[in-house]
Design a protein around this motif. Structure first.
Motif, PDB file in Angstrom:
ATOM      1  N   PHE A   1       0.832  -1.205   0.000  1.00 17.22           N
ATOM      2  CA  PHE A   1       0.000   0.000   0.000  1.00 17.22           C
ATOM      3  C   PHE A   1       0.866   1.255   0.000  1.00 17.22           C
ATOM      4  CE2 PHE A   1      -2.472   3.251   2.286  1.00 17.22           C
ATOM      5  CZ  PHE A   1      -3.564   3.343   1.425  1.00 17.22           C
ATOM      6  N   GLN A   2       1.862   1.284   0.862  1.00 13.00           N
ATOM      7  CA  GLN A   2       2.714   2.463   0.997  1.00 13.00           C
ATOM      8  C   GLN A   2       3.504   2.747  -0.275  1.00 13.00           C
ATOM      9  OE1 GLN A   2       6.448   2.146   1.723  1.00 13.00           O
ATOM     10  NE2 GLN A   2       6.541   4.329   1.414  1.00 13.00           N
ATOM     11  N   VAL A   3       4.075   1.726  -0.877  1.00  9.97           N
ATOM     12  CA  VAL A   3       4.890   1.939  -2.072  1.00  9.97           C
ATOM     13  C   VAL A   3       4.034   2.453  -3.212  1.00  9.97           C
ATOM     14  CG1 VAL A   3       6.281   0.794  -3.850  1.00  9.97           C
ATOM     15  CG2 VAL A   3       6.707   0.315  -1.444  1.00  9.97           C
ATOM     16  N   TYR A   4       2.882   1.823  -3.464  1.00 11.51           N
ATOM     17  CA  TYR A   4       2.035   2.280  -4.568  1.00 11.51           C
ATOM     18  C   TYR A   4       1.450   3.663  -4.305  1.00 11.51           C
ATOM     19  CZ  TYR A   4       2.333  -2.179  -7.019  1.00 11.51           C
ATOM     20  OH  TYR A   4       2.784  -3.264  -7.707  1.00 11.51           O
ATOM     21  N   LEU A   5       1.016   3.909  -3.087  1.00 11.32           N
ATOM     22  CA  LEU A   5       0.452   5.221  -2.762  1.00 11.32           C
ATOM     23  C   LEU A   5       1.502   6.327  -2.900  1.00 11.32           C
ATOM     24  CD1 LEU A   5      -1.949   6.911  -1.670  1.00 11.32           C
ATOM     25  CD2 LEU A   5      -0.988   6.541   0.598  1.00 11.32           C
ATOM     26  N   ASN A   6       2.660   6.136  -2.288  1.00 16.92           N
ATOM     27  CA  ASN A   6       3.693   7.177  -2.338  1.00 16.92           C
ATOM     28  C   ASN A   6       4.242   7.392  -3.739  1.00 16.92           C
ATOM     29  OD1 ASN A   6       3.400   7.676   0.356  1.00 16.92           O
ATOM     30  ND2 ASN A   6       5.285   6.676   0.977  1.00 16.92           N
ATOM     31  N   SER A   7       4.417   6.319  -4.497  1.00 16.43           N
ATOM     32  CA  SER A   7       4.932   6.501  -5.856  1.00 16.43           C
ATOM     33  C   SER A   7       3.904   7.203  -6.726  1.00 16.43           C
ATOM     34  CB  SER A   7       5.370   5.177  -6.471  1.00 16.43           C
ATOM     35  OG  SER A   7       4.305   4.274  -6.549  1.00 16.43           O
ATOM     36  N   ALA A   8       2.626   6.849  -6.588  1.00 17.60           N
ATOM     37  CA  ALA A   8       1.577   7.520  -7.361  1.00 17.60           C
ATOM     38  C   ALA A   8       1.486   8.990  -6.985  1.00 17.60           C
ATOM     39  CB  ALA A   8       0.235   6.827  -7.141  1.00 17.60           C
ATOM     40  N   LEU A   9       1.574   9.277  -5.699  1.00 17.74           N
ATOM     41  CA  LEU A   9       1.522  10.667  -5.241  1.00 17.74           C
ATOM     42  C   LEU A   9       2.701  11.472  -5.797  1.00 17.74           C
ATOM     43  CD1 LEU A   9       0.154  12.787  -3.428  1.00 17.74           C
ATOM     44  CD2 LEU A   9       1.571  11.953  -1.553  1.00 17.74           C
ATOM     45  N   ALA A  10       3.896  10.922  -5.686  1.00 21.74           N
ATOM     46  CA  ALA A  10       5.082  11.624  -6.200  1.00 21.74           C
ATOM     47  C   ALA A  10       5.004  11.806  -7.714  1.00 21.74           C
ATOM     48  CB  ALA A  10       6.356  10.857  -5.823  1.00 21.74           C
ATOM     49  N   TYR A  11       4.594  10.778  -8.427  1.00 19.76           N
ATOM     50  CA  TYR A  11       4.490  10.834  -9.883  1.00 19.76           C
ATOM     51  C   TYR A  11       3.446  11.867 -10.308  1.00 19.76           C
ATOM     52  CZ  TYR A  11       4.526   8.758 -14.618  1.00 19.76           C
ATOM     53  OH  TYR A  11       4.648   8.525 -15.962  1.00 19.76           O
TER      54      TYR A  11
ATOM     55  N   PRO B   1      10.174  -6.395  -6.078  1.00 21.18           N
ATOM     56  CA  PRO B   1       9.264  -6.598  -7.210  1.00 21.18           C
ATOM     57  C   PRO B   1       8.238  -5.476  -7.374  1.00 21.18           C
ATOM     58  CG  PRO B   1       9.023  -8.376  -5.593  1.00 21.18           C
ATOM     59  CD  PRO B   1      10.106  -7.491  -5.117  1.00 21.18           C
ATOM     60  N   VAL B   2       7.789  -4.901  -6.263  1.00 20.68           N
ATOM     61  CA  VAL B   2       6.825  -3.804  -6.358  1.00 20.68           C
ATOM     62  C   VAL B   2       7.472  -2.588  -7.016  1.00 20.68           C
ATOM     63  CG1 VAL B   2       5.418  -2.199  -5.006  1.00 20.68           C
ATOM     64  CG2 VAL B   2       5.418  -4.611  -4.445  1.00 20.68           C
ATOM     65  N   MET B   3       8.709  -2.289  -6.646  1.00 21.58           N
ATOM     66  CA  MET B   3       9.404  -1.167  -7.276  1.00 21.58           C
ATOM     67  C   MET B   3       9.612  -1.422  -8.767  1.00 21.58           C
ATOM     68  SD  MET B   3       9.772   1.187  -5.084  1.00 21.58           S
ATOM     69  CE  MET B   3      11.141   2.204  -4.672  1.00 21.58           C
ATOM     70  N   LEU B   4       9.900  -2.664  -9.133  1.00 19.66           N
ATOM     71  CA  LEU B   4      10.023  -2.992 -10.551  1.00 19.66           C
ATOM     72  C   LEU B   4       8.700  -2.786 -11.275  1.00 19.66           C
ATOM     73  CD1 LEU B   4      12.310  -6.149 -10.364  1.00 19.66           C
ATOM     74  CD2 LEU B   4      12.948  -3.858 -11.146  1.00 19.66           C
ATOM     75  N   SER B   5       7.591  -3.091 -10.607  1.00 24.58           N
ATOM     76  CA  SER B   5       6.284  -2.837 -11.227  1.00 24.58           C
ATOM     77  C   SER B   5       6.021  -1.339 -11.351  1.00 24.58           C
ATOM     78  CB  SER B   5       5.164  -3.536 -10.455  1.00 24.58           C
ATOM     79  OG  SER B   5       4.880  -2.888  -9.234  1.00 24.58           O
ATOM     80  N   VAL B   6       6.485  -0.550 -10.388  1.00 29.28           N
ATOM     81  CA  VAL B   6       6.339   0.902 -10.487  1.00 29.28           C
ATOM     82  C   VAL B   6       7.135   1.422 -11.690  1.00 29.28           C
ATOM     83  CG1 VAL B   6       6.868   3.117  -9.358  1.00 29.28           C
ATOM     84  CG2 VAL B   6       5.823   1.269  -8.049  1.00 29.28           C
ATOM     85  N   VAL B   7       8.336   0.896 -11.901  1.00 30.71           N
ATOM     86  CA  VAL B   7       9.130   1.283 -13.069  1.00 30.71           C
ATOM     87  C   VAL B   7       8.355   0.976 -14.342  1.00 30.71           C
ATOM     88  CG1 VAL B   7      11.220   0.762 -14.397  1.00 30.71           C
ATOM     89  CG2 VAL B   7      11.357   1.058 -11.922  1.00 30.71           C
ATOM     90  N   LYS B   8       7.754  -0.200 -14.404  1.00 34.72           N
ATOM     91  CA  LYS B   8       6.974  -0.583 -15.593  1.00 34.72           C
ATOM     92  C   LYS B   8       5.802   0.370 -15.802  1.00 34.72           C
ATOM     93  CE  LYS B   8       5.322  -4.474 -18.110  1.00 34.72           C
ATOM     94  NZ  LYS B   8       5.904  -4.198 -19.389  1.00 34.72           N
ATOM     95  N   ILE B   9       5.107   0.711 -14.737  1.00 36.15           N
ATOM     96  CA  ILE B   9       3.967   1.628 -14.825  1.00 36.15           C
ATOM     97  C   ILE B   9       4.420   3.014 -15.283  1.00 36.15           C
ATOM     98  CG2 ILE B   9       2.218   2.852 -13.459  1.00 36.15           C
ATOM     99  CD1 ILE B   9       2.085   0.219 -11.721  1.00 36.15           C
ATOM    100  N   VAL B  10       5.508   3.511 -14.701  1.00 32.62           N
ATOM    101  CA  VAL B  10       6.034   4.830 -15.074  1.00 32.62           C
ATOM    102  C   VAL B  10       6.441   4.842 -16.546  1.00 32.62           C
ATOM    103  CG1 VAL B  10       8.001   6.389 -14.720  1.00 32.62           C
ATOM    104  CG2 VAL B  10       6.692   5.566 -12.758  1.00 32.62           C
ATOM    105  N   ASN B  11       7.129   3.803 -16.989  1.00 32.91           N
ATOM    106  CA  ASN B  11       7.539   3.742 -18.394  1.00 32.91           C
ATOM    107  C   ASN B  11       6.340   3.615 -19.330  1.00 32.91           C
ATOM    108  OD1 ASN B  11      10.273   4.057 -17.905  1.00 32.91           O
ATOM    109  ND2 ASN B  11      10.644   1.864 -17.774  1.00 32.91           N
TER     110      ASN B  11
END
Length: 152
Positions: free
Chosen positions: A67-77, A132-142
């Motif tokens: 929850f924290q990784v997806y929420l914070n990355s989405a907020l920052a992005y 793995p979650v951070m790798l998924s964030v990279v995929k989403i960002v790209n």
């Protein structure tokens, strides 16, 4: 103490010129990577039984991390997009904003509590989930680059 020693060594090498520092860092690189890998192998080895024996505890640790990784990355992005920051900066910003810096947590847990502690278990779960979650964030960002750059 290690930080002080490292700073003194850095200053001594820089006194001989930037090439001396670069050469030394180049020689130490493989050893530092090897030490990190050895630490992770030992940590996973000591905690493997705990991970398999306590799936409920692992879930209790994993869900908030997800929850924290997806929420914070989405907020920052999203904030980077809103502020007009280039995509090349927003992607790393989203990752940094979402990171839990588990490498620091692993080191701290090992020094303070030992390899077989609950704190070490929590950091192992953190590494297992966050990578793995951070790798998924990279995929989403790209994958969302065209959306990001289409500021309307």
């Amino acid at each position: 103490m290690p930080v002080v020693i490292a700073q003194l060594a850095r200053r001594a090498l820089l006194a001989r010129g930037p090439d001396a520092l670069a050469a030394t860092l180049g020689r130490l690189g493989p050893f530092s990577l090897g030490a990190l890998l050895a630490t992770l192998v030992l940590l996973f080895g000591f905690q493997g039984e705990q991970i398999l024996a306590q799936p409920a505890i692992i879930a209790l640790l994993a869900v908030p991390i997800l929850f924290q990784v997806y929420l914070n990355s989405a907020l920052a992005y999203g904030l980077n997009r809103w502020l007009g920051v280039p995509h090349a900066v927003a992607g790393p910003s989203a990752l940094i904003g979402a990171s839990n810096f588990f490498e620091l947590a692993v080191a701290t847990a090992l020094v303070l509590f030992g390899f077989q502690s609950g704190a070490a278990l929590a950091t192992v779960v953190g590494v297992l989930i966050e990578v793995p979650v951070m790798l998924s964030v990279v995929k989403i960002v790209n994958a969302s680059k065209s959306w990001y750059e289409a500021r309307g």
